[in-house]
Design a protein around this motif. Structure first.
Motif, short mmCIF file in Angstrom:
data_model
loop_
_atom_site.label_atom_id
_atom_site.label_comp_id
_atom_site.label_asym_id
_atom_site.label_seq_id
_atom_site.Cartn_x
_atom_site.Cartn_y
_atom_site.Cartn_z
N GLN A 297 39.31 46.18 39.33
CA GLN A 297 40.42 46.09 40.14
C GLN A 297 40.20 45.49 41.60
O GLN A 297 40.72 44.88 42.01
N MET A 298 38.90 46.21 42.02
CA MET A 298 38.74 45.79 43.34
C MET A 298 37.73 44.28 43.48
O MET A 298 38.17 43.77 44.50
N VAL A 299 37.29 43.94 42.51
CA VAL A 299 36.60 42.57 42.33
C VAL A 299 37.87 41.76 42.13
O VAL A 299 37.84 40.41 42.96
N GLU A 300 38.69 41.89 41.35
CA GLU A 300 40.02 41.06 41.18
C GLU A 300 40.69 40.84 42.45
O GLU A 300 41.01 39.62 42.96
N CYS A 301 40.98 41.75 43.24
CA CYS A 301 41.49 41.81 44.68
C CYS A 301 40.81 40.89 45.47
O CYS A 301 41.38 40.14 46.15
N LEU A 302 39.42 40.93 45.62
CA LEU A 302 38.49 40.16 46.69
C LEU A 302 38.52 38.83 46.10
O LEU A 302 38.78 38.02 46.98
N ARG A 303 38.63 38.56 45.07
CA ARG A 303 38.24 37.18 44.41
C ARG A 303 39.83 36.19 44.69
O ARG A 303 39.82 35.16 44.41
#
Length: 328
Positions: free
Chosen positions: A111-117
């Motif tokens: 979820q955190m990686v998806e938000c950043l990318r």
């Protein structure tokens, strides 16, 4: 110029029986790095005011008037695509219930990686490193392990820390926190608020804290807005409002704090209840619950008057100021 400016905001809900007004003539500003509290009972319009900033009001709600400016841009005139570049990136939001915010079928790391990318052109590995760093900042134990866990595997306090970490992922200018500690027990609440305050100060992030807890507001915010029935009725420096509230409603909220009652005695309370949006009284909306209400209060909506460092919408306060000036 303020980082965020809300001018004469009017929000309505289109229902079969006709439109009802959820916010009326709401104006306030927020400077970079400033901490602003919005207080009032349930139904006062606090969350609607916050959701309006990012146009997150669900149908049949809509912004009927006024405008919202953020860092020189007019948010209220932006398309959905343009708003997506602002939401979560430059203005982040922390909601009441972390389980409603986190996706139960994705790990915390995903979820955190998806938000950043979604907002930055970086590799999966870089995004994961930033996510890990943010989890360390919010003092999560074993942060590397938490990245691969799912929301249901974490406690309420840990989930709320993760929500704060996600809110800080993209170095926002503003964090809007809507009752961020409601679902937590008292000791965890204090920890979470202290952490949020510390992180906002470290990163020079402006904080808009929506709550009904005046105790939290007094410890965290520099300026406070008091809302009642969709309208701001008092605003000014938090210390001044807590120590010398002018509006009878604000006085009632402060007197209702547990520490204001004698040990063993019943807690103080404001009689009556917040009116429903389709039955807001004429004149001052607080008049049916106010001990000082007059016929004037029942028929004429009060304008703001300056009292000390505060702006207050109350006929009684205006009369007291005029009387003091007359005798001066």
């Amino acid at each position: 110029m303020a980082l965020l400016e809300v001018n004469h905001l009017d929000v309505r809900f289109a229902l079969r029986g006709g439109d009802i007004q959820a916010l009326r003539d709401v104006s306030f500003s927020l400077d970079r790095g400033e901490r602003l509290g919005i207080v009032g009972e349930s139904g006062a319009g606090k969350s609607v005011a916050a959701f309006s900033i990012l146009n997150l009001i669900a149908q049949p709600g809509y912004i009927a008037g006024g405008d919202i400016h953020f860092d020189g841009q007019t948010l209220s005139a932006m398309s959905e695509h343009q708003l997506r570049q602002i939401r979560g990136h430059r203005i982040s939001m922390i909601f009441q219930d972390p389980m409603m915010t986190l996706n139960p079928v994705l790990s915390i790391g995903e979820q955190m990686v998806e938000c950043l990318r979604a907002h930055r052109r970086i590799s999966h590995r870089e995004a994961r490193e930033i996510a890990l760093d943010r989890l360390k900042q919010v003092q999560i134990p074993s942060p590397q392990k938490r990245l691969d866990q799912y929301p249901h595997e974490l406690s309420g306090g840990m989930r709320q820390r993760i929500i704060i970490a996600i809110a800080l992922l993209l170095d926002p200018d503003i964090i809007i926190a809507d009752e961020p500690t409601t679902a937590l027990d008292v000791t965890i609440q204090a920890e979470i608020m202290a952490l949020l305050l510390e992180l906002c100060e470290q990163h020079n992030v402006a904080l808009m804290l929506i709550t009904h807890d005046l105790g939290v507001v007094s410890q965290v915010t520099q300026r406070t807005l008091v809302m009642y029935a969709g309208r701001i009725i008092e605003q000014g420096p938090t210390k001044e409002i807590i120590n010398d509230a002018q509006h009878p409603y604000t006085q009632g909220l402060i007197n209702a704090l547990p520490q204001m009652a004698d040990p063993g005695q019943r807690l103080n309370q404001i009689r009556g209840a917040m009116p429903s949006l389709n039955a807001i009284p004429s004149g001052c909306a607080f008049n049916p619950r106010c001990d000082f209400a007059t016929e004037h209060c029942r028929h004429v909506m009060p304008e703001f008057v300056t009292s000390g460092g505060c702006q207050v919408a109350c006929h009684m306060v205006r009369e007291m100021i005029e009387e003091a000036q007359h005798h001066a």
